[in-house]
Design an enzyme around this catalytic site. Structure first.
Site, PDB file in Angstrom:
ATOM      1  N   LYS A  22       0.826  -1.213   0.000  1.00 25.46           N
ATOM      2  CA  LYS A  22       0.000   0.000   0.000  1.00 25.46           C
ATOM      3  C   LYS A  22       0.862   1.266   0.000  1.00 25.46           C
ATOM      4  CE  LYS A  22      -1.742   1.458   4.104  1.00 25.46           C
ATOM      5  NZ  LYS A  22      -1.468   2.862   4.489  1.00 25.46           N
ATOM      6  N   ASN A  23       1.832   1.288   0.919  1.00 28.02           N
ATOM      7  CA  ASN A  23       2.587   2.533   1.095  1.00 28.02           C
ATOM      8  C   ASN A  23       3.629   2.783   0.008  1.00 28.02           C
ATOM      9  OD1 ASN A  23       1.025   3.136   3.255  1.00 28.02           O
ATOM     10  ND2 ASN A  23       2.526   2.592   4.821  1.00 28.02           N
ATOM     11  N   CYS A 117      -4.911  12.973  13.257  1.00 34.25           N
ATOM     12  CA  CYS A 117      -5.550  11.680  13.024  1.00 34.25           C
ATOM     13  C   CYS A 117      -5.382  10.856  14.276  1.00 34.25           C
ATOM     14  CB  CYS A 117      -5.006  10.984  11.788  1.00 34.25           C
ATOM     15  SG  CYS A 117      -3.456  10.152  12.027  1.00 34.25           S
ATOM     16  N   ARG A 122       0.628  14.552  13.266  1.00 32.81           N
ATOM     17  CA  ARG A 122       1.065  14.365  11.888  1.00 32.81           C
ATOM     18  C   ARG A 122       1.033  15.640  11.035  1.00 32.81           C
ATOM     19  NH1 ARG A 122      -1.311   8.802   9.765  1.00 32.81           N
ATOM     20  NH2 ARG A 122       0.605   8.804   8.555  1.00 32.81           N
ATOM     21  N   ASP A 305       4.669   0.685  12.160  1.00 31.10           N
ATOM     22  CA  ASP A 305       3.499  -0.005  11.616  1.00 31.10           C
ATOM     23  C   ASP A 305       3.419  -1.470  12.056  1.00 31.10           C
ATOM     24  OD1 ASP A 305       2.612   2.273  10.378  1.00 31.10           O
ATOM     25  OD2 ASP A 305       3.444   1.782   8.418  1.00 31.10           O
ATOM     26  N   ARG A 397      -8.753  -0.648   4.653  1.00 29.66           N
ATOM     27  CA  ARG A 397      -7.893   0.374   4.057  1.00 29.66           C
ATOM     28  C   ARG A 397      -6.539  -0.212   3.695  1.00 29.66           C
ATOM     29  NH1 ARG A 397      -7.162   5.708   7.269  1.00 29.66           N
ATOM     30  NH2 ARG A 397      -5.771   5.868   5.498  1.00 29.66           N
TER      31      ARG A 397
HETATM   32  N1  EPU Z   1       6.334  14.761  10.798  1.00 30.81           N
HETATM   33  C1  EPU Z   1       6.381  16.108  11.070  1.00 30.81           C
HETATM   34  N2  EPU Z   1       6.326  16.986  10.026  1.00 30.81           N
HETATM   35  C2  EPU Z   1       6.217  16.587   8.735  1.00 30.81           C
HETATM   36  C3  EPU Z   1       6.154  15.203   8.466  1.00 30.81           C
HETATM   37  C4  EPU Z   1       6.212  14.311   9.518  1.00 30.81           C
HETATM   38  O1  EPU Z   1       6.468  16.506  12.216  1.00 30.81           O
HETATM   39  O2  EPU Z   1       6.161  17.430   7.842  1.00 30.81           O
HETATM   40  C5  EPU Z   1       6.403  13.787  11.903  1.00 30.81           C
HETATM   41  C6  EPU Z   1       5.131  12.969  12.069  1.00 30.81           C
HETATM   42  O3  EPU Z   1       4.168  13.659  12.827  1.00 30.81           O
HETATM   43  C7  EPU Z   1       5.643  11.723  12.745  1.00 30.81           C
HETATM   44  C8  EPU Z   1       7.028  11.554  12.110  1.00 30.81           C
HETATM   45  O4  EPU Z   1       7.375  12.824  11.582  1.00 30.81           O
HETATM   46  O5  EPU Z   1       5.790  11.940  14.113  1.00 30.81           O
HETATM   47  C9  EPU Z   1       7.121  10.531  11.007  1.00 30.81           C
HETATM   48  O6  EPU Z   1       6.036  10.664  10.129  1.00 30.81           O
HETATM   49  P1  EPU Z   1       6.131  10.348   8.584  1.00 30.81           P
HETATM   50  O7  EPU Z   1       6.001  11.610   7.832  1.00 30.81           O
HETATM   51  O8  EPU Z   1       7.298   9.477   8.295  1.00 30.81           O
HETATM   52  O9  EPU Z   1       4.803   9.502   8.354  1.00 30.81           O
HETATM   53  P2  EPU Z   1       3.963   9.490   7.039  1.00 30.81           P
HETATM   54  O10 EPU Z   1       4.872   9.670   5.892  1.00 30.81           O
HETATM   55  O11 EPU Z   1       2.798  10.382   7.167  1.00 30.81           O
HETATM   56  C10 EPU Z   1       4.211   6.946   6.499  1.00 30.81           C
HETATM   57  C11 EPU Z   1       3.268   5.792   6.336  1.00 30.81           C
HETATM   58  C12 EPU Z   1       2.691   5.412   7.688  1.00 30.81           C
HETATM   59  C13 EPU Z   1       3.841   5.064   8.632  1.00 30.81           C
HETATM   60  C14 EPU Z   1       4.831   6.228   8.710  1.00 30.81           C
HETATM   61  C15 EPU Z   1       6.053   5.932   9.534  1.00 30.81           C
HETATM   62  C16 EPU Z   1       2.477   6.140   4.083  1.00 30.81           C
HETATM   63  C17 EPU Z   1       1.350   6.475   3.178  1.00 30.81           C
HETATM   64  N3  EPU Z   1       2.225   6.157   5.404  1.00 30.81           N
HETATM   65  O12 EPU Z   1       3.409   8.008   7.024  1.00 30.81           O
HETATM   66  O13 EPU Z   1       1.871   4.271   7.481  1.00 30.81           O
HETATM   67  O14 EPU Z   1       3.347   4.780   9.911  1.00 30.81           O
HETATM   68  O15 EPU Z   1       5.261   6.592   7.382  1.00 30.81           O
HETATM   69  O16 EPU Z   1       6.742   4.851   9.010  1.00 30.81           O
HETATM   70  O17 EPU Z   1       3.566   5.833   3.630  1.00 30.81           O
HETATM   71  C18 EPU Z   1       0.052   2.830   7.890  1.00 30.81           C
HETATM   72  O18 EPU Z   1       0.320   2.264   6.813  1.00 30.81           O
HETATM   73  O19 EPU Z   1      -0.767   2.363   8.721  1.00 30.81           O
HETATM   74  C19 EPU Z   1       0.709   4.085   8.215  1.00 30.81           C
HETATM   75  C20 EPU Z   1       0.239   4.922   9.145  1.00 30.81           C
END
Ligand code: EPU
Length: 417
Positions: A22-23, A117, A122, A305, A397
């Site tokens: 998915k990701n 969320c 996030r 995850d 999802r």
């Molecule tokens: N963060 C910030 N600012 C930003 C971006 C991130 O503060 O601009 C923080 C977030 O709040 C969090 C940390 O950085 O505390 C890491 O977040 P990240 O941005 O890596 O998460 P994401 O990219 O939104 C993806 C996956 C998630 C997975 C995380 C961590 C996708 C679509 N989603 O989310 O997957 O948990 O990386 O590995 O790739 C899931 O599949 O259930 C899922 C939540």
């Protein structure tokens, strides 16, 4: 609303195939926005989030064909409206992945702020900061990010923290920027690497994906490509953890074993026999798991995850395990539900102290997010009697045909409409 009914207590036996990730599929679908030529994808999982992304891209004018369930052909010949509306972004935060590609291709984008969320705040400040460094003007009005740039310019961008979708968004934007972009403190997740290889097939010049510095030399335009989405390491890890909890012997095919090391190490520590081969993973487990502590970290560390699934495993271990969550500030919602099944868990800050009990007891529980739901399923598989999981739309999802796959392994699990 659909529910899942699980009658626990049976070991898992047999063979199942891992689905596409998915990701990885979500950002790769967004990469289609970067070109007016078709992008043909295979191994796309059948999931609610994929349908949501297809809907979002379709609204922008991307032509989408689906020659088979797992194949997608996306053609963004023209983009009529570079907007991601709140209605879609609120149901799937990954929608924010259209921001970079839209801005690079159309020179403007309007994308709803995702808001909070269930698992934490996030924010998307790193996505914004990176695009601004590349010359974009971004303002926030009425809950929307309005971004504009004639042509993005390459820049050196040091991200404050490791962010997966942030790295992906900026890598896609930089692919069409003028000059060279250096992404420092980049996410090293395999999904970032899969996106990079798709972009490279489209003609992008990217080096270093999989390390913490990614170098992107922008090109004028990108072309079409065909790409097979990588196997889902979290889905695979979930079935491995389920087998470690329920006992039995399972083979996962169509897997990417080398992306599973952090989980496999911990499963071995729990007492499972795990063997990796070309595209498959075998797991065998007898007896009660030993307690294993985990601490989540960016890749190659232990994935956030997989945290809920390992908490479920720890609930029946012969001792105490510490589960520490360092990525998201509120990702322990499953702990309260696991307690309803008889687990002994206390939370102190970002650590859950899980004292293993002899057995869990079936009860009605509520899924709160995707991976929390997976943890509850694992607990249901080992609990005595019946467990009813409500709100399983979260599972739909991110897990393709979960009850069919577990059913094929001998679990007594059914969906109640
Ligand atoms: N963060 C910030 N600012 C930003 C971006 C991130 O503060 O601009 C923080 C977030 O709040 C969090 C940390 O950085 O505390 C890491 O977040 P990240 O941005 O890596 O998460 P994401 O990219 O939104 C993806 C996956 C998630 C997975 C995380 C961590 C996708 C679509 N989603 O989310 O997957 O948990 O990386 O590995 O790739 C899931 O599949 O259930 C899922 C939540």
């Amino acid at each position: 609303m659909d529910k899942l009914r699980i009658s626990g207590g049976r070991p898992l036996e047999g063979e199942i195939a891992v689905s596409g990730a998915k990701n990885a599929a979500l950002p790769i679908m967004c990469a289609a926005l970067l070109t007016d030529k078709p992008l043909a994808l295979s191994n796309v999982p059948r999931l609610m989030d994929i349908a949501t992304m297809a809907k979002l891209l379709g609204q922008m004018g991307v032509e989408i064909e689906r020659p088979s369930q797992s194949h997608f052909s996306l053609n963004a010949k023209t983009i009529k409206d570079p907007t991601a509306p709140y209605e879609l972004v609120k149901t799937m935060r990954a929608s924010v992945l259209v921001l970079g590609p839209l801005l690079a291709r159309c020179g403007r984008a309007k994308v709803s702020l995702p808001g909070g969320c269930a698992i934490g705040q996030r924010p998307v400040d790193q996505h914004v900061k990176g695009l601004q460094a590349m010359g974009a003007a971004i303002s926030i009005e009425h809950g929307y990010m309005h971004a504009a740039a004639e042509r993005l310019r390459g820049a050196r961008i040091l991200m404050d923290m490791v962010t997966v979708t942030g790295t992906e968004n900026l890598m896609m934007a930089a692919a069409l920027a003028e000059g060279t972009t250096l992404l420092e403190n980049a996410a090293r997740e395999p999904e970032v690497v899969d996106l990079a290889s798709c972009l490279i097939a489209m003609g992008a010049k990217i080096e270093g994906a999989g390390s913490d510095v990614i170098r992107i030399e922008g090109v004028r335009s990108l072309g079409g490509a065909t790409h097979a989405v990588m196997p889902d390491r979290i889905e695979a890890g979930t079935y491995l953890a389920a087998t470690a909890a329920a006992g039995g012997r399972v083979r996962l095919t169509h897997a990417a074993p080398d992306t599973l090391d952090a989980s496999i190490d911990k499963l071995r520590e729990a007492g499972a026999l795990v063997r990796k081969g070309a595209g498959f993973v075998d797991i065998e487990m007898a007896g009660r798991p030993r307690p294993v502590s985990v601490r989540t970290a960016p890749y190659p560390g232990f994935p956030t995850d997989m945290q809920a699934q390992f908490m479920a495993l720890a609930t029946i271990a012969g001792g105490t395990a510490l589960i520490t969550e360092t990525i998201f500030e509120n990702r322990f919602m499953h702990a309260l539900e696991l307690q309803r099944l008889g687990a002994d868990i206390s939370i102190s800050g970002n650590t859950a102290i899980v004292r293993g009990v002899e057995r869990l007891q079936g009860a009605t529980v509520m899924a709160t997010d995707l991976r929390a739901s997976a943890g509850l399923v694992i607990a249901g598989l080992v609990a005595e009697g019946q467990t009813l999981i409500e709100r399983i739309y979260h599972l739909d999802r991110g897990y393709e045909a979960l009850e069919k796959k577990l059913g094929a392994l001998g679990a007594r699990i059914e969906r109640i409409k």
